[in-house]
Design a protein around this motif. Structure first.
Motif, PDB file in Angstrom:
ATOM      1  N   THR A 356     105.503  39.104 -28.221  1.00 11.15           N
ATOM      2  CA  THR A 356     106.889  38.175 -28.342  1.00 11.15           C
ATOM      3  C   THR A 356     107.597  39.424 -27.967  1.00 11.15           C
ATOM      4  N   ARG A 357     107.326  40.282 -27.299  1.00 10.95           N
ATOM      5  CA  ARG A 357     107.745  42.101 -27.178  1.00 10.95           C
ATOM      6  C   ARG A 357     108.847  42.167 -25.411  1.00 10.95           C
ATOM      7  N   ALA A 358     109.501  42.880 -25.347  1.00 13.26           N
ATOM      8  CA  ALA A 358     109.909  43.513 -24.206  1.00 13.26           C
ATOM      9  C   ALA A 358     110.069  44.765 -24.268  1.00 13.26           C
ATOM     10  N   ALA A 359     108.494  45.014 -23.309  1.00 11.44           N
ATOM     11  CA  ALA A 359     108.874  46.325 -23.728  1.00 11.44           C
ATOM     12  C   ALA A 359     109.479  46.750 -22.433  1.00 11.44           C
ATOM     13  N   SER A 360     109.983  46.139 -21.534  1.00 13.95           N
ATOM     14  CA  SER A 360     110.700  46.476 -20.377  1.00 13.95           C
ATOM     15  C   SER A 360     112.152  47.364 -20.738  1.00 13.95           C
ATOM     16  N   LEU A 361     112.894  46.929 -21.950  1.00 12.38           N
ATOM     17  CA  LEU A 361     113.784  47.239 -22.794  1.00 12.38           C
ATOM     18  C   LEU A 361     113.950  48.311 -23.266  1.00 12.38           C
ATOM     19  N   VAL A 362     112.661  49.083 -23.522  1.00 13.55           N
ATOM     20  CA  VAL A 362     112.767  50.806 -23.920  1.00 13.55           C
ATOM     21  C   VAL A 362     114.196  52.006 -23.414  1.00 13.55           C
ATOM     22  N   GLY A 363     114.454  52.007 -23.613  1.00 13.39           N
ATOM     23  CA  GLY A 363     115.098  53.058 -23.184  1.00 13.39           C
ATOM     24  C   GLY A 363     116.822  52.509 -22.968  1.00 13.39           C
ATOM     25  N   GLN A 364     116.747  51.452 -22.909  1.00 18.44           N
ATOM     26  CA  GLN A 364     117.720  51.144 -22.391  1.00 18.44           C
ATOM     27  C   GLN A 364     118.852  50.534 -23.413  1.00 18.44           C
ATOM     28  N   ARG A 365     119.829  50.314 -23.734  1.00 15.08           N
ATOM     29  CA  ARG A 365     121.202  50.613 -25.270  1.00 15.08           C
ATOM     30  C   ARG A 365     121.246  49.268 -25.820  1.00 15.08           C
ATOM     31  N   ASP A 366     121.378  49.628 -27.439  1.00  8.78           N
ATOM     32  CA  ASP A 366     121.129  48.433 -28.080  1.00  8.78           C
ATOM     33  C   ASP A 366     122.776  48.036 -28.112  1.00  8.78           C
ATOM     34  N   ASP A 367     123.537  46.728 -28.765  1.00  8.50           N
ATOM     35  CA  ASP A 367     124.403  46.683 -29.633  1.00  8.50           C
ATOM     36  C   ASP A 367     125.919  47.616 -29.468  1.00  8.50           C
ATOM     37  N   ARG A 368     125.110  48.565 -30.207  1.00  5.82           N
ATOM     38  CA  ARG A 368     125.064  50.055 -30.795  1.00  5.82           C
ATOM     39  C   ARG A 368     125.679  51.229 -30.090  1.00  5.82           C
ATOM     40  N   ASP A 369     125.187  50.864 -29.008  1.00 12.40           N
ATOM     41  CA  ASP A 369     125.219  51.837 -27.497  1.00 12.40           C
ATOM     42  C   ASP A 369     123.661  52.850 -27.903  1.00 12.40           C
ATOM     43  N   ARG A 370     122.887  52.337 -28.717  1.00 17.05           N
ATOM     44  CA  ARG A 370     121.784  53.940 -28.942  1.00 17.05           C
ATOM     45  C   ARG A 370     120.691  53.004 -28.219  1.00 17.05           C
ATOM     46  N   PRO A 371     119.676  54.105 -27.979  1.00 13.90           N
ATOM     47  CA  PRO A 371     118.690  53.724 -27.253  1.00 13.90           C
ATOM     48  C   PRO A 371     117.451  52.988 -27.955  1.00 13.90           C
ATOM     49  N   ILE A 372     116.942  52.228 -27.237  1.00 12.80           N
ATOM     50  CA  ILE A 372     115.581  51.320 -27.499  1.00 12.80           C
ATOM     51  C   ILE A 372     114.143  52.468 -27.716  1.00 12.80           C
ATOM     52  N   ASN A 373     113.693  51.629 -29.143  1.00 14.77           N
ATOM     53  CA  ASN A 373     113.041  52.591 -28.799  1.00 14.77           C
ATOM     54  C   ASN A 373     111.311  52.044 -28.570  1.00 14.77           C
ATOM     55  N   ALA A 374     110.172  52.332 -27.969  1.00 19.27           N
ATOM     56  CA  ALA A 374     108.997  51.747 -28.567  1.00 19.27           C
ATOM     57  C   ALA A 374     108.720  51.270 -29.727  1.00 19.27           C
ATOM     58  N   LEU A 375     108.347  50.234 -30.350  1.00 21.05           N
ATOM     59  CA  LEU A 375     107.624  49.685 -30.945  1.00 21.05           C
ATOM     60  C   LEU A 375     109.005  49.102 -32.084  1.00 21.05           C
ATOM     61  N   ALA A 376     110.170  49.026 -31.848  1.00 18.34           N
ATOM     62  CA  ALA A 376     111.679  49.342 -32.691  1.00 18.34           C
ATOM     63  C   ALA A 376     111.595  47.628 -32.604  1.00 18.34           C
ATOM     64  N   PRO A 377     111.879  46.895 -33.677  1.00 21.04           N
ATOM     65  CA  PRO A 377     112.552  45.789 -33.884  1.00 21.04           C
ATOM     66  C   PRO A 377     112.722  45.098 -32.968  1.00 21.04           C
ATOM     67  N   GLU A 378     114.204  46.128 -32.523  1.00 23.65           N
ATOM     68  CA  GLU A 378     115.142  45.435 -31.331  1.00 23.65           C
ATOM     69  C   GLU A 378     114.076  44.444 -29.911  1.00 23.65           C
ATOM     70  N   LEU A 379     113.226  45.570 -29.883  1.00 28.11           N
ATOM     71  CA  LEU A 379     112.414  44.662 -28.886  1.00 28.11           C
ATOM     72  C   LEU A 379     111.722  43.621 -28.629  1.00 28.11           C
ATOM     73  N   SER A 380     112.031  42.851 -29.915  1.00 28.77           N
ATOM     74  CA  SER A 380     111.282  41.154 -30.232  1.00 28.77           C
ATOM     75  C   SER A 380     112.223  40.377 -29.576  1.00 28.77           C
ATOM     76  N   ARG A 381     111.700  39.598 -28.752  1.00 26.65           N
ATOM     77  CA  ARG A 381     111.986  38.690 -27.111  1.00 26.65           C
ATOM     78  C   ARG A 381     111.248  36.920 -27.954  1.00 26.65           C
ATOM     79  N   PRO A 382     111.560  36.208 -28.949  1.00 27.44           N
ATOM     80  CA  PRO A 382     110.389  35.379 -28.799  1.00 27.44           C
ATOM     81  C   PRO A 382     110.735  34.597 -27.463  1.00 27.44           C
ATOM     82  N   GLY A 383     110.966  34.464 -26.489  1.00 25.53           N
ATOM     83  CA  GLY A 383     111.096  33.643 -25.085  1.00 25.53           C
ATOM     84  C   GLY A 383     109.863  34.184 -24.630  1.00 25.53           C
ATOM     85  N   ALA A 384     109.905  35.681 -24.529  1.00 27.09           N
ATOM     86  CA  ALA A 384     108.775  36.610 -23.456  1.00 27.09           C
ATOM     87  C   ALA A 384     107.827  35.584 -23.745  1.00 27.09           C
ATOM     88  N   PRO A 385     106.508  35.274 -24.318  1.00 28.86           N
ATOM     89  CA  PRO A 385     105.568  34.852 -23.547  1.00 28.86           C
ATOM     90  C   PRO A 385     105.982  33.804 -23.123  1.00 28.86           C
TER      91      PRO A 385
END
Length: 787
Positions: A356-385
């Motif tokens: 349940t991880r969306a690696a394609s989001l790495v490098g994008q900005r979160d809702d607080r305009d901070r870059p999303i890192n690999a293995l960060a909790p923000e990459l969790s996407r339950p619908g990804a599988p």
């Protein structure tokens, strides 16, 4: 004839209930107490939305047709067929769509009186078929215009092109459009103002207009009242390739994936990176690993996510006070590395399909305009599988060897599940297809044969998500299914090399595990199949305990070409010098039987920072550690060997650190508690029997003395009371409500329900013209008003 969903479900045979639960397993998690509770759950807003999310475009269009043709509370199949006939859709396909809605319990009842569950109107558009309200209801002047068919036709023909474009857009649906307030002001030359002045559009606010249904039907006269229907998915251009060619392309990427995963984990193990306080991997480390592995940063991020989700990479706390951790390979990595390439790929591929991880989001900005890192909790996407499998299933439905563009796959998915595919989801689908190519499931944009088999295994539960390789099975790591098929496509592991005169080592295929370990120690890898032997790698082998004879025997046994004479000389020369100088701790010392060598070291200006002191003709001491002394001597070109307190040589094989895997809950998951649940037939039978027993007990209880009376009637079940309230809300009828007031006393009131949700019932008392709010848990009974 049944009039409620509970009665309809109660009348279904066990086979029909099993079919419903298989389609909507969320209805029995946890198992309901009786059929009233099952119907209440099936009609809830969340459950209905989840059911509609899995329906295709044509089925949703037929659902809209049922909503549009309702008279009172029921529609009919014949009315829908009459509405769809001008569109040229076969009656059998329309009936099949209605039967599908019935199988989901979104609609129920016989053909002449089909009912739709109430929550459908809440989760769907308020404008069925994209048609607005009647003109008379919107504006009397608009009603007068549509009553004059000839006048309406003349007005439409007189519309300027810009105004006609607005009408055509709203006629296609939805019928409500948002405009700027200035465009509605009198005297404005906007096309919207022109339409409003001639009552073709009706202003419904400061910034909104609505197209009456009668005008929409006139504009749709060519396509019919339903407009353009979509009984079939959009056509796909699927160029055909040789399936063997697709498999070979995928198998080549499999080799790259396994090699890159191993190189990544080894690099992390050599110099463990720190875990960020946010829980991810730093951007600098990701860029460094990208250069080391030889793939772009996005692919490196995907690789990091896969090996972590597969349990090959974990974390270890290095500072308990400051709670600092580092990423480390796990023990599972050693077991994975000892397997064959097909088995290793199988674990990585299953992990990618289920994580349940969306690696394609790495490098994008979160809702607080901070870059999303690999293995960060923000990459969790339950619908990804589910998204990955849906995208690959489109390819699986094509003939073997057929390829498809990613944009075409997105269009087909948008037809299959239009409520799920949005702009953001479309980008995710394309990213999933790109990741599938990186993982080796596809080749030339076509699904490989072993990839098709892997999807079938996952769909039939052949693969256990917690034990994807079958390590706990009696057969151990024996290859079966997709892994066995892939193994036949991969080149056989080789146990030999080809030595070249320039001291390069060519491996003519994937090395077997034993050969791979020897090459890792004896040479430096330059590419996937080329290693190079240098003086440093020979010394490294000697430090690990090999002797010159061992290295000569190893090369003679492994090489299919003659061992170059230069390599033989290099090994003998390094072995002759190796161990001629010893390093210990004084803090540290250097000793050698060759006194001239000791004198040379002492006189070497490059070693002056070590502050060497001569204790004897054959012994030097230093205040630095043995490791620092070893490094300095080797940098100066000397071949020292470390020894322990007894004078025995210390083998220099590096100590391997291993950490525990990350918690699997961070990677495996489902979109909701019921998504992906597959109930066996015996378990389904048990659930249905439990519901029937509970329903029988509830019916017996209803014959017992009642606890609350209202206007001479009563209910004994809180669940049944909620069902009565829902029916009254749909029918807009009055109902007696029995409840416990704020003082704990029993009371009743005759009201008309207005809305029900978030734990509260809002109802209007028409006698006092007051709006009352009741907490649902305080309602004890509900009885429809008699007569």
């Amino acid at each position: 004839m049944t009039s409620s969903l509970a009665d309809h479900l109660r009348a279904l045979p066990d086979e029909g209930l099993m079919a419903l639960i298989r389609l909507r397993p969320d209805l029995v998690i946890p198992p309901p107490s009786d059929f009233s509770a099952l119907a209440h759950r099936a009609q809830s807003r969340v459950a209905v939305a989840r059911a509609l999310d899995g329906l295709d475009t044509f089925t949703l269009e037929i659902l809209d047709a049922l909503r549009y043709t309702r008279v009172g509370h029921t529609s009919s199949v014949e009315a829908v067929l009459a509405l769809t006939a001008p569109a040229g859709v076969e009656a059998a396909r329309v009936r099949a769509a209605i039967d599908l809605l019935r199988s989901y319990a979104v609609a129920y009842g016989p053909d002449p009186a089909v009912r739709i569950v109430g929550a459908v109107d809440e989760v769907c558009s308020p404008y069925p078929l994209g048609l607005g309200r009647p003109a008379e209801q919107l504006d009397p002047m608009a009603g007068a215009l549509v009553s004059d068919a000839a006048g309406l036709r003349r007005t439409l023909l007189a519309a300027p092109p810009a105004a006609r474009a607005v009408l055509d857009r709203l006629a296609a649906g939805p019928p409500v459009g948002t405009v700027t307030p200035a465009s509605l002001e009198p005297g404005s030359d906007s096309p919207v103002r022109w339409l409003v002045d001639r009552h073709l559009l009706v202003s419904v606010g400061r910034d909104a207009v609505e197209l009456p249904v009668e005008i929409s039907l006139v504009l749709r006269r060519d396509a019919g009242p339903l407009g353009q229907l979509h009984p079939d998915p959009p056509p796909m251009e699927a160029p055909q390739r040789d399936p063997a060619q697709v498999d070979r392309a995928g198998a080549g990427q499999v080799l790259e994936l396994v090699r890159n995963a191993e190189a990544l984990v080894e690099t992390i193990g050599a110099e463990p990176p720190a875990v960020l306080r946010s829980g991810g991997l730093g951007i600098r480390e990701l860029r460094r690993y990208s250069k080391t592995v030889g793939v772009d940063e996005q692919s490196t991020a995907l690789l990091v996510e896969i090996v972590t989700a597969a349990g090959l990479l974990g974390e270890e706390i290095v500072d308990t006070k400051r709670v600092e951790s580092v990423f480390l390979p796990t023990i599972a990595y050693d077991a994975w590395r000892a397997m064959g390439i097909a088995a290793r790929w199988h674990r990585l591929a299953v992990t990618w399909l289920t994580m349940t991880r969306a690696a394609s989001l790495v490098g994008q900005r979160d809702d607080r305009d901070r870059p999303i890192n690999a293995l960060a909790p923000e990459l969790s996407r339950p619908g990804a599988p589910a998204q990955r499998r849906a995208a690959l299933q489109v390819l699986a439905d094509l003939p073997p060897g057929a390829t498809a563009a990613r944009a075409d796959v997105v269009e087909v998915l948008a037809w299959r599940a239009p409520r799920r595919i949005t702009r953001g989801v479309s980008a995710g689908v394309e990213a999933s297809l790109a990741e599938a190519a990186f993982v080796g499931l596809t080749g030339f944009d076509g699904l490989t044969t072993y990839g098709r088999l892997l999807l079938e295994e996952l769909a039939s539960d052949v693969v256990d998500a917690d034990d994807p390789l079958g390590l706990n099975s009696p057969e151990g790591i024996a290859l079966i299914g997709s892994a066995a098929l892939l193994d036949t496509l991969l080149p056989a592991p080789v146990d030999h090399v080809l030595l070249q005169a320039d001291l390069s080592v060519i491996v003519p295929g994937p090395p077997e595990p034993g050969l791979g370990a020897e090459l890792e120690l004896l040479g430096t890898q330059e590419s996937a199949s080329v290693y190079r032997i240098t003086a440093d790698t020979v010394r490294r082998s000697l430090d690990a305990g090999y002797s010159a004879a061992d290295l000569h025997a190893l090369l003679a046994r492994r090489s299919r070409t003659p061992v170059p004479q230069t390599l033989t000389y290099l090994i003998d020369d390094m072995a002759r010098k190796h161990g001629g100088m010893r390093v210990g701790s004084a803090n540290s010392y250097v000793r050698s039987d060759d006194e001239s060598l000791i004198a040379e070291v002492l006189a070497d200006r490059r070693l002056q920072p070590l502050n060497l002191r001569r204790l004897a003709p054959s012994v030097l001491t230093s205040r630095h550690t043995p490791q620092r002394l070893l490094e300095a001597l080797r940098e100066a070109g000397y071949p020292p060997v470390q020894e322990d307190a007894t004078g025995a040589a210390v083998l220099a094989r590096p100590k391997v650190r291993r950490g525990p895997p990350r918690p699997t809950w961070a990677y495996r998951g489902v979109e909701d508690p019921a998504a992906g649940v597959r109930l066996s037939t015996p378990r389904l039978a048990g659930v249905i029997e439990q519901i029937r027993r509970g329903d029988a007990a509830a019916r017996v209880a209803r014959r017992a003395p009642v606890t609350v009376r209202a206007n001479g009637a009563a209910t004994a079940s809180h669940t049944e009371a909620l069902e009565v309230l829902q029916q009254a809300l749909r029918d807009k009828t009055r109902v007696w409500v029995g409840y416990i007031d704020a003082h704990g006393a029993t009371a009743s009131r005759l009201v008309r329900p207005v809305s029900m949700g978030s734990g509260y019932l809002r109802a209007e008392d028409e006698r006092t013209e007051m709006l009352h709010t009741f907490a649902l848990h305080r309602i004890t009974a509900a009885v429809p008003e008699e007569g």
